[in-house]
Write a protein that holds these residues in place. Structure first.
Motif, short mmCIF file in Angstrom:
data_model
loop_
_atom_site.label_atom_id
_atom_site.label_comp_id
_atom_site.label_asym_id
_atom_site.label_seq_id
_atom_site.Cartn_x
_atom_site.Cartn_y
_atom_site.Cartn_z
N SER A 1 -3.36 -0.59 8.62
CA SER A 1 -2.40 -1.17 7.68
C SER A 1 -1.25 -1.75 8.50
CB SER A 1 -1.90 -0.13 6.69
OG SER A 1 -0.99 0.74 7.32
N GLU A 2 -0.60 -2.75 7.95
CA GLU A 2 0.48 -3.42 8.66
C GLU A 2 1.56 -2.40 9.03
OE1 GLU A 2 0.75 -6.11 10.08
OE2 GLU A 2 2.89 -6.00 10.57
N ARG A 3 1.80 -1.47 8.12
CA ARG A 3 2.80 -0.43 8.36
C ARG A 3 2.45 0.44 9.56
NH1 ARG A 3 6.49 2.79 6.45
NH2 ARG A 3 6.01 4.90 7.06
N HIS A 4 1.17 0.86 9.61
CA HIS A 4 0.73 1.71 10.72
C HIS A 4 0.74 0.93 12.04
CE1 HIS A 4 -1.34 4.64 7.77
NE2 HIS A 4 -0.13 5.06 8.10
N THR B 1 -9.49 -2.11 11.30
CA THR B 1 -8.35 -2.41 10.45
C THR B 1 -7.29 -1.33 10.59
OG1 THR B 1 -9.42 -1.32 8.62
CG2 THR B 1 -9.67 -3.70 8.75
N ASP C 1 0.79 -1.23 0.00
CA ASP C 1 0.00 0.00 0.00
C ASP C 1 0.82 1.28 0.00
OD1 ASP C 1 -2.34 -1.59 0.39
OD2 ASP C 1 -1.81 -1.75 2.52
N ASN C 2 2.12 1.17 0.25
CA ASN C 2 2.92 2.38 0.44
C ASN C 2 4.14 2.42 -0.47
OD1 ASN C 2 1.77 3.74 3.08
ND2 ASN C 2 1.81 1.53 3.44
N ARG D 1 0.76 6.62 0.96
CA ARG D 1 -0.22 5.55 0.91
C ARG D 1 -1.08 5.73 -0.34
NH1 ARG D 1 -5.02 5.42 3.92
NH2 ARG D 1 -4.31 7.40 4.77
#
Lengths: 466, 217
Positions: free
Chosen positions: B158-161, B156, A21-22, A162
């Motif tokens: 994101s995995e990054r967050h 949910t 996503d990034n 993102r």
């Protein structure tokens, strides 16, 4: 594989794909102002870092600057004055070009950047200001960021980005007389809602969009963020390319480079079979001048309507704040103030539209009407064209450039309970002053309100004047 | 600094489109550091025109004093990019906001500072708002779950967050490791599209040498 213009721009600027996503996204231009950058520079200094590419960053003092017409503009508020001097010191230290308080080209970031050729199709443009979506008008992907991200940008000229979704808004048909891009975008926001485009980059297309001037497209893309959009785009056409060449003398003066640039810009469009997750279609020919009645930009309606009944708690709260009863005609509501300016509607075409409506009329008794050009260049242009003299004779205040009463962070603030016809972009509670009420509309509509002292249908006003 | 579990009283603020202008009004944005921003949080809702606390506003009520969680309406944090809103909320003691949706820039700003935002279904928010009196909430970031007496729901991230929150990931530090790739990218970019290089510096130099101001349109 076919791609949307948005995907093409992201792909072209991706330095590293970080995860699904990034991406690490390269920014061609980073604009800064005095109030969302100080802590970013402080963070940079704490880490002992420098600005990676100073020439691709630019700063302006715009939100806090006083707009009175004195020769030298001195910021009276000590905290604000410190913000301005701090910005100057930081720009000097980092070699970043600055449009300082008393620079004759000073102005709002989103006005000075394109008018001095800093925005070109295909760019990624980033700024610590939500209205960076403006640059979609030239086929550049612009979006707003926070201060931590400003620090990241200074140090790396990139951003952890993102990915957004693809939305297309098609608007066909001819805009009726008396309506503008401002009415178009207010209608779109009212129809899809203040979060209707949240998570998406919106591509505008259709015959009504193609017919718009670049300044009108700035207005349209500028307010896409009020529907929650993370970006707005219009594929660059000949109108856009002509604008860029007119405003970029260095590029236009190099025939070989200009030809290469043109050839590249003509590849910037969504492929015919590119897929958009969401699509909206509107007809511009049914549009009427549009005005907000509440405290969110999506609380807007045609001028011919009456204040709607509250659909929910949010509407009820807005009606109470705005001091309006359901069933009241929108036209005829008295205003005490008119504000013309901002990054949405502070350009020369906007001021020309105001002048055309005002004609020989005077500002209505009891109304304070203020014109704040978006930049020094716009101000001087309007003076050359006689617009300034005409508006001053009509009773308008002719001010120096800045963000001014759009967010009232300088000393231009509305008194509680006063009602303002405003060409700005936000009608939030307290936006133009605690307890003040804002009705968003086009410059032509604001001009009509200035002359009549009330919210007025510019179409009937102009017919009556003929 | 961050913990897996955020637990405590949740303050109901059922206002849709509560923008960052309201979360922290403009008069609190005049600093060059992050100090004292808690004073400005929801200022016009907390205080009346004379600066006296509004007794009917939820944050001024004894039962909600020091609550670490806010329950926001849809599109919480829309509007201006002012990160001061996030810094101010954290200084005010807020550790998480639960809402059905958030403004985009506010969301990034919150994640960059370790303020947890839990996006939960609209129906769940309605249940929380329907509850009378102070409600205890538990946000489990490891399991991505919001739990209270009215029920439990997932959210949910994101995995990054999630990693940023749990590991306190230093985003800039991580990106600096990519500097060689960035510099290589920039070199190629300047070759391919020389008209994009140093546009700001070129404009400034040109204007400094300008005898007269150019036509604006």
């Amino acid at each position: 594989m076919s791609k949307t213009l948005y995907r093409k721009l992201v792909a072209a600027h991706t330095v590293v794909q970080l995860d699904a996503d990034n991406v690490l996204l390269y920014a061609d231009l980073h604009l800064m102002n005095e109030y969302t950058s100080p802590q970013a520079f402080a963070g940079l200094h704490e880490r002992g870092l420098k600005t990676l590419y100073p020439g691709q960053n630019v700063a302006t003092v715009s939100h806090i600057i006083p707009t009175h017409a004195d020769k030298l503009r001195i910021i009276a508020d000590t905290d604000s004055a410190l913000q301005a001097s701090n910005l100057k010191r930081n720009c000097e230290r980092h070699g970043i070009p600055l449009f300082d308080t008393n620079d004759r080209f000073q102005g709002i970031e989103h006005v000075i950047a394109p008018e001095h050729g800093m925005i070109r199709p295909g760019m990624v443009v980033i700024c610590g200001d939500s209205h960076t979506t403006t640059y979609g008008a030239l086929g550049a992907l612009g979006f707003g960021i926070g201060t931590t991200e400003v620090e990241h940008l200074l140090a790396t000229q990139t951003l952890v980005y993102r990915l957004a979704g693809d939305m297309r808004i098609r608007i066909d048909g001819q805009l009726p007389a008396g309506t503008t891009a401002k009415d178009m975008i207010l209608m779109v926001i009212a129809r899809i809602g203040a979060q209707g485009a949240r998570g998406y980059v919106v591509e505008f297309c259709g015959s009504a969009i193609a017919a718009l001037s670049i300044e009108a497209r700035f207005t349209l893309c500028n307010m896409a963020v009020e529907a929650g959009a993370r970006g707005a785009l219009i594929a660059p056409d000949e109108t856009a390319i002509r604008y860029v060449m007119q405003h970029c003398p260095d590029l236009a003066g190099d025939a070989d480079m200009a030809a290469r640039a043109r050839a590249h810009w003509r590849t910037l469009f969504s492929d015919q079979d590119a897929v958009f997750e969401v699509e909206h279609v509107f007809d511009a020919s049914t549009l009427a001048p549009t005005v907000t009645w509440g405290t969110s930009p999506d609380q807007a309606m045609p001028i011919t309507g009456t204040i709607p009944p509250a659909r929910d708690a949010s509407d009820a709260r807005a009606l109470q704040y705005a001091g309006l009863a359901s069933g009241t005609p929108l036209e005829g509501i008295a205003v005490q103030h008119v504000f013309i300016g901002s990054c949405t509607n502070g350009r020369i075409e906007d001021l020309r539209a105001v002048a055309a409506v005002v004609g020989e009329h005077k500002v209505a008794p009891g109304v304070r009407a203020m014109v704040v050009p978006g930049s020094g260049a716009v101000r001087e242009q309007a003076e050359r064209e006689g617009i300034a003299a005409q508006l001053i004779a009509a009773g308008f205040e002719w001010r120096k450039p800045g963000c001014s009463m759009c967010l009232a962070m300088n000393d231009d603030v509305l008194a509680p309970g006063t009602r303002c016809a405003s060409t700005t972009n936000r009608n939030f509670e307290g936006r133009q002053g605690r307890g003040a009420i804002t009705h968003l509309m086009s410059p032509a509509m604001a001009a009509a309100a200035a002359v009549t002292g009330k919210i007025t249908d510019v179409r009937t006003f102009m017919e009556a004047a003929q | 600094m961050t913990h897996t579990i955020i637990e405590g009283i949740a303050v109901p603020l059922p206002i849709a489109n509560l923008d960052t202008d309201q979360i922290i009004p403009k008069q609190f944005l005049r600093g060059i550091d992050k100090a004292g921003l808690d004073r400005g949080i929801l200022y016009d809702l907390r205080f009346d025109g004379s600066g006296a606390p509004r007794p009917d506003f939820v944050l001024n009520q004894e039962a909600y004093a020091g609550a670490p969680i806010l329950l926001g309406g849809a599109n919480f944090g829309c509007g201006s990019s002012r990160e001061h809103a996030v810094w101010g909320l954290q200084q005010f003691g807020v550790r998480a906001v639960v809402a059905s949706s958030f403004g985009e820039i506010f969301y990034s700003n919150a994640m960059n500072n370790g303020l947890m935002l839990a996006t939960v279904p609209e129906a769940y928010m309605e249940q929380l708002f329907a509850h009378e009196g102070p409600l205890q909430l538990r946000i489990d970031v490891e399991r991505l779950e919001v739990a209270s007496s009215v029920g439990t729901t997932g959210f949910t991230l994101s995995e990054r967050h999630r990693r940023m929150f749990l590991d306190g990931l230093d985003m800039l530090g991580a990106s600096l490791l990519h500097l060689p790739a960035i510099e290589a990218f920039a070199r190629r970019w300047r070759q391919d599209q020389p008209w994009l290089a140093d546009v700001a510096a070129h404009a400034r130099t040109r204007l400094d040498g300008a005898a007269s101001i150019g036509a604006a349109a």
